[in-house]
Structures are given as C-alpha cells and as structure tokens.
Write an enzyme that holds these catalytic residues in place. Structure first.
Site, mmCIF file in Angstrom:
data_model
loop_
_atom_site.group_PDB
_atom_site.id
_atom_site.type_symbol
_atom_site.label_atom_id
_atom_site.label_comp_id
_atom_site.label_asym_id
_atom_site.label_seq_id
_atom_site.Cartn_x
_atom_site.Cartn_y
_atom_site.Cartn_z
ATOM 1 N N HIS A 443 0.818 -1.218 0.000
ATOM 2 C CA HIS A 443 0.000 0.000 0.000
ATOM 3 C C HIS A 443 0.849 1.264 0.000
ATOM 4 C CE1 HIS A 443 -3.186 -2.789 2.013
ATOM 5 N NE2 HIS A 443 -3.146 -2.934 0.707
ATOM 6 N N GLN A 444 1.833 1.326 -0.881
ATOM 7 C CA GLN A 444 2.676 2.520 -0.945
ATOM 8 C C GLN A 444 1.816 3.734 -1.340
ATOM 9 O OE1 GLN A 444 3.740 -0.058 -3.411
ATOM 10 N NE2 GLN A 444 4.602 -1.207 -1.718
#
Ligand SMILES: Cc1cc2nc3c(=O)[nH]c(=O)nc-3n(C[C@H](O)[C@H](O)[C@H](O)COP(=O)(O)OP(=O)(O)OC[C@H]3O[C@@H](n4cnc5c(N)ncnc54)[C@H](O)[C@@H]3O)c2cc1C
Length: 506
Positions: A443-444
C-alpha cells in the site's frame, strides 16, 4: 490531437478514462504493460504467481536498516488494470478519521462527508444500497462467496479473544473482525479496467496503447503539452490539451523527476535540468507492513482450494496506539502458508499476518541516474519510528493469541511453525522475527501529496501540480497519508473525483 492523455490503466486511470469518455472527451490511454487475459489474473487465489512475472514491475526497496538490511520486494501491476490486476481485490474504504486527517493535512474538501457519496457511486455492493452503501455503481463489491471453514474458525477465534464481529467494515464503523468484501464478478477478479473500460473498449474516441512506457513529460513555458513515450524500444512524442498521470505511487513521481519536476538539489545531482522546483516530489513515501505467522493444522486438513477461491477472506481492525481515532493494526488471514516453512511441516498450513496500517515512518523515492530505464531508489525507512514497532508488536501479539485460541488450537490442532513456538517466547525473539520476516502490505502512498503548503505537490481541489498548467495527478501518490486499510478503494475514489473536476472544467 487527443483532448487528454491518461498515463496508466490502473485502478485510478481506468476510472478517469471511462468517465472522460462518457463526458465526450477524446482520450489516449498509455499503459506500459500488456493485456490482462491470463487465468492467473482471473483467479484471486493465484495472485502470488503474478509476482516477479512480466505483469509485475518487480520493484525492490533499498536495503532497509530496520529490517536487517533486507531489500523488500514491492510488486506493482504492469498490465491493464494496474495493481488491481495482481492484488487481493479486498475492498476497504478506510475509516472516517482517515479522511478527516487528510483535511487536517491540507487536503481541503476530502472530509468523510465529501467522499462518502463518491464511494457509494463506485459500488455495486452485494448487501444492497443504503444510506451508507452504494448499490448500482460499476464495481461489484461482494462478501457472498463460498467460505473455507478454516476462515470460520479464524473468525471465531478473533471473536473468542474479544474482538467484536463487524458485518460491514465499510459501513458505520471499520472496527472489529470481518469477512472481506471483494471486487469480483462470478468469482472472477473484477479490476477497474474490466468494470469501467471493457464495456467501452471499442469507443471511437478512445485509443489504448499497451507496451507504451512514458519516460517524461513535455513542458513548454510552464505548460505540460504531452509526453515522451517508449514503444518497442523507440521514443515517440505525443501531444494533448491535458495530461493525467495515474502511474501509481512509485511511477508518477519517477516520471515527474525525469521531467525535471522535483527537488532542485536532487535533480542537479542526477543531471536533469530543473523545470519546476517542487521539493515534495518523491517525499513522504510510506507503506503498510505485514509480518507472517504460519500455523500447521495437525488435527484436520484445510480443504483443498477450488478454482477462483480466494486465499484471504478474513481481516480485523483494532486500535492499540493511545490517542488514535483510526485503527493502527489490520491483521489479514490466509488459508495457505505465506512464508516458507521447514521440511518437518507435512500438514496443511494457514497464515495469520500481523499488520501495521498507521505508519508514522516516512521515506523517499529518488532517481539513481537520469536514465529512465534505471530502477529508482525507493527507501520507505520501514520501522524507523518507535510507534510503528509498538503497533506491529501489538498486532503480532494479537495474532498469536488468535492462533492459540481453542477454535484453532483445539479444533484444527493449530501449531505455530513460523516462527517455531520455541522461538516466539519473548519480546526479543518476536522483535527478531518482525525484522527478519516483515513484508509489504502493498500500500505505498503519498509521494506527490495533496496540500497547499510548500512541500505539497498537488492541489486538493483541481488535481493540478503546483505551478504547472496542463497536468493533473490522480492516483495513490496524492494521498497525504495512507488510510487505515487497503488502498485500492481510496485510489478509485481519487480517480472518480479527479474525473469530476476534469469534466467540470472542460
Ligand atoms: C500485490 C498487491 C496486493 C494488493 N492488495 C490489495 C487489496 O487486496 N486491496 C486493496 O485495496 N489494495 C491492494 N493493493 C493496493 C492497490 O492495488 C493499489 O493501491 C492501487 O491499485 C493503486 O492504484 P493506482 O491507480 O495508484 O496505481 P496502479 O493500479 O498501480 O496503476 C498504475 C498503472 O500505471 C502503469 N504505469 C506505471 N508507470 C508507467 C509509465 N511510465 N508509462 C505507462 N504506464 C505506466 C502501470 O503499469 C499501472 O498499470 C495491492 C497491491 C499489490 C501490488
């Protein structure tokens, strides 16, 4: 000349393209990857087979000081559908407090009451429409799928240790243990490419080019007028009235930096002439983290997975850190081993992954050189902040408690095999396990964050990049901070809201 070039056919880019077409625009959609027709994309349970395949950009972080110097693999979709084509398709809006925090961080107009109707517009929820949920959107969101019994017991075990059961974590509250809501249709993965774009694939105003890798933007007198793109090893220049970057949290800042848009000092270091000195480009890189605990079932086997059966069905949200109004942990549970186990393990295995979802550590994305083919330097500084270690430790202790509950330990004979129970005895041992096995939650976010202060990059109202005309950014890079849940739904939200603005301003 096309009206709009959209870069990236991922979660957000597919939405924007569809909405612009519906509004009468001419759109060229440029995607570096190829088609999404493989059976491994259809079947959520096979997602691991896509990682490090040609459909994955196959990124790695720089060596992470607080994870024993390891370089962490960051899969990202390089294919129509983007990361939604190789993700677990779990649909999580995030908590009300996540969006109120965005407003406090400078994203005016992104409070919960602003985003709720847009989430409703996206969804065709299997539970039907209500004042909190949407029933007739383009994207199917379902929790109606055959349930593997190991997940029934995992769910029971969470409840057994005192976590409340929450029948709809996308409803009034995110807190508690829940069955996941997935974006599938007839059991098959439904990416935004499939839901939004496939029905209009033959639209006369649409050009989709796959294998089209955008290297940089063309800028003339402060206005973005097009892109330079590599196709089959040759460079082309394409021009448009507007360019929308939806290349994701890692590639959008990369394209900006190669265009001379970013921190002047860094651009000078890599010999790129400065077009716009924007210090925030590539800053604020952060991610959610997972740590696996694998259990063998010694009393009975987990039923063999059938085609299209997801390998993750249950997750849970709990707030451990004092003073937070959103969860800092989200353990996620799998019916398969998510890390290698020893040769002594002969039974079936399930995995309880501890999950950190309110990270405070922040890192950077920088270029290694001015060669667009070279891997960017992605340094999220994982676990740099003590709060992150504390939250992750709390999540680890919670999943150990879940694994030891009678619903798993007695009913299935669950025994810890990674780490071995004997190696999980004290805080020091668990801390070692954390650093040795920590992986990304995928989930950058945040590398071109919205805001109005001098280190922000994107205007929260117009999606324009500060100081540049002709360019919008709409993808996970503009999130000021990652929400306390998976990032696909928030990325789709960003695509929907950006298209509203583009359409209103045409
Ligand atoms: C393995 C994995 C599992 C995940 N699981 C979940 C989950 O279950 N639920 C959830 O909510 N989230 C999940 N996520 C996260 C979620 O998928 C992403 O947050 C979301 O897809 C981001 O959307 P985006 O539009 O910002 O970028 P993307 O969907 O990644 O789209 C970017 C697109 O741009 C293209 N592109 C990039 N650079 C260029 C270039 N230079 N030229 C042309 N095209 C380019 C890419 O190929 C890609 O198609 C997961 C992610 C991964 C990788």
């Amino acid at each position: 000349m096309p009206d709009v070039i959209v870069v990236g056919a991922g979660s957000a880019g597919s939405v924007i393209t569809r909405r612009l077409l519906d509004a009468g625009a001419t759109v060229t959609l440029l995607e570096a990857g190829g088609s999404d027709t493989k059976p491994t994309i259809d079947d959520l349970g096979r997602l691991g087979e896509l990682w490090l395949s040609p459909d994955d950009w196959g990124y790695h972080t720089t060596p992470q000081e607080h994870a024993l110097g390891r370089r962490i693999h960051w899969p990202r979709g390089k294919v129509l559908g983007g990361s939604h084509s190789l993700n677990a398709s779990i649909y999580v809006r995030g908590a009300r407090g996540d969006y109120e925090r965005w407003v406090r961080e400078g994203a005016t107009g992104w409070g919960w009451d602003d985003v709720l109707p847009v989430f409703q517009r996206i969804e065709a929820y299997s539970g039907g429409a209500s004042e909190l949920r949407g029933g007739d959107g383009l994207l199917d969101v379902t929790d109606r799928y055959p349930r593997n019994p190991i997940f029934e017991s995992i769910h029971d075990a969470f409840v057994g240790i005192g976590v409340p059961a929450n029948p709809d974590y996308n409803g009034a509250s995110i807190d508690g243990v829940s069955w996941m809501q997935l974006t599938t249709r007839g059991g098959v993965r439904l990416s935004t490419w499939r839901a939004y774009m496939l029905p209009v694939a033959e639209h006369p105003a649409l050009t989709v080019r796959t294998g089209a890798w955008v290297h940089r933007l063309l800028v003339e007198q402060g206005r973005v007028v097009g892109v330079e793109v590599e196709v089959d090893g040759r460079l082309e220049q394409l021009r448009a009235d507007q360019v929308v970057l939806s290349a994701g949290a890692l590639d959008t800042p990369r394209i900006l930096l190669h265009s001379g848009i970013g921190p002047a000092g860094h651009l000078g270091d890599v010999d790129i002439p400065v077009v716009a000195d924007l210090p925030g480009v590539g800053e604020n890189l952060h991610d959610h983290l997972l740590v696996p605990f694998v259990f063998e079932t010694t009393a009975r086997p987990i039923p063999t997975r059938v085609e299209y059966e997801p390998v993750a069905m249950v997750h849970s949200f709990t707030t451990f850190r004092p003073g937070l109004d959103v969860p800092d942990t989200q353990p996620i549970c799998f019916s398969v081993p998510m890390a290698p186990v020893g040769d002594d393990v002969t039974g079936t295995c399930f995995t309880l992954q501890a999950g950190l979802v309110r990270p405070e550590s922040r890192g950077t994305l920088r270029l290694a050189s001015n060669d667009p083919h070279e891997l960017a330097l992605m340094d999220p500084h994982v676990l740099e902040r003590p709060e992150d270690v504390a939250s992750l430790r709390a999540s680890m202790q919670q999943v150990l408690e879940v694994g030891a509950h009678a619903a798993l330990a007695d009913e299935w004979g669950a025994r810890l095999v990674l780490p071995h129970a004997a190696d999980a005895v004290d805080d020091a041992a668990l801390d070692r396990h954390m650093r040795e096995w920590l992986t990304t939650y995928h989930h950058q976010a945040g590398t071109c964050r919205m805001g109005t202060d001098e280190r922000s990059v994107v205007d929260p109202t117009t999606f324009a990049v500060h100081g540049l005309a002709g360019l919008r950014i709409a993808d996970a890079s503009i999130m000021p901070s990652v929400p306390s849940g998976n990032t696909n739904a928030p990325s789709i939200l960003i695509g929907e809201r950006a298209s509203d603005v583009l359409i209103a301003q045409r």
